[in-house]
Enzyme design. Sequence first.
Site, PDB file in Angstrom:
ATOM      1  CD  GLU A   1      -3.196   1.209   1.982  1.00  0.00           C
ATOM      2  OE1 GLU A   1      -3.460  -0.079   2.066  1.00  0.00           O
ATOM      3  OE2 GLU A   1      -3.265   2.364   2.175  1.00  0.00           O
TER       4      GLU A   1
ATOM      5  CG  ASP B   1       9.762   8.923  -1.771  1.00  0.00           C
ATOM      6  OD1 ASP B   1       9.239   7.780  -2.137  1.00  0.00           O
ATOM      7  OD2 ASP B   1      10.249   9.871  -2.333  1.00  0.00           O
TER       8      ASP B   1
ATOM      9  CG  ASP C   1      -0.357  14.183  -1.030  1.00  0.00           C
ATOM     10  OD1 ASP C   1      -1.723  13.593  -0.076  1.00  0.00           O
ATOM     11  OD2 ASP C   1       0.630  13.660  -1.033  1.00  0.00           O
TER      12      ASP C   1
ATOM     13  CE  LYS D   1      -2.433  26.350  -6.141  1.00  0.00           C
ATOM     14  NZ  LYS D   1      -2.065  27.095  -5.283  1.00  0.00           N
TER      15      LYS D   1
ATOM     16  CB  THR E   1      -9.453   6.149   4.533  1.00  0.00           C
ATOM     17  OG1 THR E   1      -9.218   6.885   3.706  1.00  0.00           O
ATOM     18  CG2 THR E   1      -8.410   4.281   4.071  1.00  0.00           C
ATOM     19  NE  ARG E   2     -10.266  10.353  11.314  1.00  0.00           N
ATOM     20  CZ  ARG E   2      -9.359   9.846  12.114  1.00  0.00           C
ATOM     21  NH1 ARG E   2      -8.976   9.475  12.287  1.00  0.00           N
ATOM     22  NH2 ARG E   2      -9.209  11.393  12.053  1.00  0.00           N
ATOM     23  CE1 TYR E   3      -6.660  13.741   2.223  1.00  0.00           C
ATOM     24  CE2 TYR E   3      -7.688  11.884   0.687  1.00  0.00           C
ATOM     25  CZ  TYR E   3      -7.733  13.730   0.701  1.00  0.00           C
ATOM     26  OH  TYR E   3      -7.303  13.673   0.079  1.00  0.00           O
ATOM     27  CD  GLU E   4     -12.829   6.183   0.074  1.00  0.00           C
ATOM     28  OE1 GLU E   4     -12.024   5.143   0.891  1.00  0.00           O
ATOM     29  OE2 GLU E   4     -13.571   5.731  -0.249  1.00  0.00           O
TER      30      GLU E   4
HETATM   31  C1  LIG Z   1      -4.355  11.828   0.351  1.00  0.00           C
HETATM   32  S1  LIG Z   1      -2.999  10.949   1.658  1.00  0.00           S
HETATM   33  C2  LIG Z   1      -4.170   9.689   1.867  1.00  0.00           C
HETATM   34  C3  LIG Z   1      -3.833   8.304   2.651  1.00  0.00           C
HETATM   35  C4  LIG Z   1      -4.365   7.364   2.592  1.00  0.00           C
HETATM   36  N1  LIG Z   1      -4.249   6.461   1.354  1.00  0.00           N
HETATM   37  C5  LIG Z   1      -6.479   7.131   2.267  1.00  0.00           C
HETATM   38  O1  LIG Z   1      -6.602   6.990   1.652  1.00  0.00           O
HETATM   39  O2  LIG Z   1      -6.564   8.005   3.258  1.00  0.00           O
HETATM   40  C6  LIG Z   1      -1.850  10.740   0.991  1.00  0.00           C
HETATM   41  C7  LIG Z   1      -0.640   9.675   1.295  1.00  0.00           C
HETATM   42  O3  LIG Z   1      -0.055   9.526   0.301  1.00  0.00           O
HETATM   43  C8  LIG Z   1       1.218  10.013   0.778  1.00  0.00           C
HETATM   44  N2  LIG Z   1       2.957   9.886   0.247  1.00  0.00           N
HETATM   45  C9  LIG Z   1       3.058  11.402  -1.042  1.00  0.00           C
HETATM   46  N3  LIG Z   1       3.795  10.903  -1.667  1.00  0.00           N
HETATM   47  C10 LIG Z   1       4.249   9.885  -1.026  1.00  0.00           C
HETATM   48  C11 LIG Z   1       5.614   8.905  -1.255  1.00  0.00           C
HETATM   49  N4  LIG Z   1       6.350   9.351  -2.263  1.00  0.00           N
HETATM   50  N5  LIG Z   1       5.386   7.654  -0.423  1.00  0.00           N
HETATM   51  C12 LIG Z   1       4.883   6.981   0.144  1.00  0.00           C
HETATM   52  N6  LIG Z   1       3.728   8.147   0.361  1.00  0.00           N
HETATM   53  C13 LIG Z   1       3.470   9.139  -0.042  1.00  0.00           C
HETATM   54  C14 LIG Z   1       1.198  11.563   1.559  1.00  0.00           C
HETATM   55  O4  LIG Z   1       1.896  11.205   3.237  1.00  0.00           O
HETATM   56  C15 LIG Z   1      -0.288  10.822   2.340  1.00  0.00           C
HETATM   57  O5  LIG Z   1      -0.457  10.234   3.675  1.00  0.00           O
END
Ligand SMILES: C[S@@+](CC[C@H](N)C(=O)[O-])C[C@H]1O[C@@H](n2cnc3c(N)ncnc32)[C@H](O)[C@@H]1O
Length: 224
Positions: A56, A108, A130, A134, A204-207
């Site tokens: 994931e 990362d 994310d 833009k 998820t909570r974010y979703e």
């Molecule tokens: C908008 S959040 C969504 C989190 C989760 N997948 C959910 O649906 O609840 C996107 C996540 O991707 C992570 N992320 C961004 N770039 C990443 C990378 N290069 N490697 C791992 N995670 C990354 C961010 O830190 C963030 O927590």
Amino acid sequence: MSDAHPPLRSYGRLKARPIKPRQAALVEQRLPELRIPEGPVDAAALMPDARETWLEIGFGGGEHMAAQAGRHPDVLILGAEPFTNGVASAVRHIDEQGLSNVRVLDGDVRDLIARLPDASLARVFILFPDPWPKARHHKRRLVQPEMVAELARVLRPGGALRFASDWADYVDWALARITESPAFAWQAERADDWRTPPVDHVTTRYEEKRLGDCAPVFLDFVRV
Ligand SMILES: C[S@@+](CC[C@H](N)C(=O)[O-])C[C@H]1O[C@@H](n2cnc3c(N)ncnc32)[C@H](O)[C@@H]1O
């Protein structure tokens, strides 16, 4: 290895808040044993009896990752997330649910994927990455041709890739980038296939915050 790709840029909304002392203590205690060791990833060493390995990408608070791990105790689930609050939340879920089949990289994902052997994964999830809406920030999006090529390398034939987003432009972007690779076939046959959350999806909570500009879209691909 981190020189091989552009530096990770944090998407503004994910500003860190202080981690509560109890959670910090749990992270300190559990993260060292949960962390994926340096060097080439050896799934058999991490979980000798694992049926297969899933990844994931950007697990956020870890709810989806933990729920999938609970449903599939015979699968080794790897997760990567660079932001400390998300990692702390995931560690709490793993601990509370007594999961022994999850390992994480607090960093990362590109550094983790580079250490995975060819055809070593059966499933990959990229859920609500994310959006970087833009145009000048599109290059920061996780789904890039280089990432698609790497996912094609590490997924075994017949393996599955799920992308979900509630940003219409990112959905179009990801669909174009992924289908332009001959390694992936999109599974959808009708609109319901991308509009309806897959039966095995965990919200998820974010979703639930619905921060995007469209209803969630789910794209399921197979590694051909
Ligand atoms: C908008 S959040 C969504 C989190 C989760 N997948 C959910 O649906 O609840 C996107 C996540 O991707 C992570 N992320 C961004 N770039 C990443 C990378 N290069 N490697 C791992 N995670 C990354 C961010 O830190 C963030 O927590």
